[in-house]
Design an enzyme around this catalytic site. Sequence first.
Site, PDB file in Angstrom:
ATOM      1  N   CYS A 383      24.569  -9.481  -3.782  1.00 59.30           N
ATOM      2  CA  CYS A 383      24.125 -10.311  -2.663  1.00 59.30           C
ATOM      3  C   CYS A 383      24.644 -11.749  -2.833  1.00 59.30           C
ATOM      4  O   CYS A 383      25.831 -11.965  -2.668  1.00 59.30           O
ATOM      5  CB  CYS A 383      22.624 -10.233  -2.471  1.00 59.30           C
ATOM      6  SG  CYS A 383      22.178 -10.550  -0.762  1.00 59.30           S
ATOM      7  N   HIS A 509      21.742  -4.610  -1.929  1.00 56.63           N
ATOM      8  CA  HIS A 509      20.996  -4.602  -3.194  1.00 56.63           C
ATOM      9  C   HIS A 509      20.901  -3.177  -3.763  1.00 56.63           C
ATOM     10  O   HIS A 509      19.907  -2.484  -3.506  1.00 56.63           O
ATOM     11  CB  HIS A 509      19.578  -5.131  -2.973  1.00 56.63           C
ATOM     12  CG  HIS A 509      19.516  -6.579  -2.665  1.00 56.63           C
ATOM     13  ND1 HIS A 509      19.315  -7.535  -3.632  1.00 56.63           N
ATOM     14  CD2 HIS A 509      19.632  -7.254  -1.494  1.00 56.63           C
ATOM     15  CE1 HIS A 509      19.302  -8.729  -3.076  1.00 56.63           C
ATOM     16  NE2 HIS A 509      19.491  -8.587  -1.775  1.00 56.63           N
ATOM     17  N   GLU A 511      20.187  -2.331  -6.619  1.00 53.49           N
ATOM     18  CA  GLU A 511      19.111  -2.222  -7.619  1.00 53.49           C
ATOM     19  C   GLU A 511      17.823  -1.639  -7.054  1.00 53.49           C
ATOM     20  O   GLU A 511      16.999  -1.125  -7.797  1.00 53.49           O
ATOM     21  CB  GLU A 511      18.851  -3.586  -8.280  1.00 53.49           C
ATOM     22  CG  GLU A 511      18.154  -4.641  -7.423  1.00 53.49           C
ATOM     23  CD  GLU A 511      19.096  -5.461  -6.540  1.00 53.49           C
ATOM     24  OE1 GLU A 511      20.215  -4.977  -6.266  1.00 53.49           O
ATOM     25  OE2 GLU A 511      18.702  -6.572  -6.119  1.00 53.49           O
TER      26      GLU A 511
END
Length: 540
Positions: A383, A509, A511
């Site tokens: 990001c 993202h 994650e």
Amino acid sequence: MSTKYIFVTGGVTSSLGKGIISASLAKLLQARGYSVTIQKLDPYINVDPGTLNPYEHGECYVTDDGAETDLDLGHYERFLNVSTSQANNVTTGKIYQTVIDKERRGDYLGKTVQIIPHITDEIKNRVTKLGNTGQYEIVITEIGGTVGDIESLPYIEAVRQFRYEHGYDNVMVIHLTLIPYLAAAGELKTKPTQHSVKTLQSQGIQPDVLVCRTEYPLTVEQKKKIALFCNLSDSSVIESMDADTIYDVPILMKKEALDKVVLERLKLQLRDEPTLDNWKHFLEVFKNPKRTVRIGLIGKYVELQDAYKSIQESLVHAGVSNECSVDVVSVHSEDLTDENAASELTGMQGIIVAPGFGKRGLEGKITAIKYARENGVPFFGICLGMQCSVIEFARNVLHLEGANSTEMDEQSPNPVIDIMEEQKAITNMGGTMRLGAYTCEVLEGSLSHRIYGRHEISERHRHRYEFNNQFLEQFESAGMKATGKNPETGLVEIVEIPAHPFFVGVQFHPEYKSTVANPHPMFVHFIKAAITEKEPVSAT
Ligand code: GLN
């Protein structure tokens, strides 16, 4: 299907790990074949944590449907490998917003609107909303905060009413508490727990199970004492010893038979004994790594461990996939300069530049990226980290003067990262970013395509600014390629430098989507590259 409800409260102190206990219990129930979801009720007045500084409550997690949520939802997804949604995180702000909207519409027909029944009704609605989807046999609802807090009161009262309305056999309360060890006395102390249970009882709730966090094992006598003073059976007092890793907790809870106690209390069949083979295998590899890889995590909230929770956990998952332990070295981006970058970053086998907002620490992130790019160190930008890699390339390769994101410099002559047109008119901060899952098309033949093994992917977003496509040609001809794009808008979602061993920036993202059962391929391949690349040589 009738749904059973489990509420999880906390006593004595905060930060006892209600989220991990809830996720661990859910994991055990899931392993016995039950469909389970977990919900978090947060007693603060923010409508969602999207507007909170990470220093307050750690990372803001994002769901597929674009909810900005408490980081506990990340644990739920990582443990269960099941997606959560808007309905899984409710705050006092959301509850009040709904009630006040109803009042303004006249829905209350002239009645005085009060905490009881209107706020408590709305809390109960938010819990049953999940149950009524018909998707879950068991809903676990974690109540944030600590019993005794003023702001928790309406939630506790809602649970009390809920038990009456849904029936004793269908609703239970687990109270997580602390048994502190007093070094001076050389003893574990049960009194704070007794007081916390008394507080809960005075609010009309008798907990059914106590999960006791402790540094040392509880003796049978201590368990019996707790059971006696808290009106519980001996088997309902569960010991929860401090664990080396959060991923041990389901196994520890299984040993303590938490799932059995819960199923018996809710009059549910035990079904199959959970073997948790895959989970145990994960732990086995995690605890016996073949090597260690050192990764620099560059961010500006590094003092606070929880600020990058999902990234940290994704690295754990990716480490296990590569049979290695990941030594994450947090580097404060404000401390990095062109002068010290080489000495600070020498020895890092991979560099991640973290997401973030605002100017502070930005230049240090750019410095770290320059170091990674020039020295062939595997780089992964997430990001803002991706945006910084674009700025770095613009400044140092394309020599675009004053290149920046308009988030940091509105007057930049070369705004290589710019605000989206539709964002320009938005003045409210809460819930207004590009949020949630978007499709991305991955360019065939690119590194990302090899990593995902697919042409079309879906990843979660949380940002306002984007790669400015006016500059795309210049970037591509100089060696930074857009290898992932949103098929509808053409927005750049992934950038790569193919000439570099591993240089990937993602606007989304990844994650948020890494789980124990499904480690995220981007992290897995980044770690693989970090292992493979030889020790980087310092720039000086
Ligand atoms: N601040 C950047 C934006 O809003 C990046 C956000 C992030 O890293 N999550 O676009």
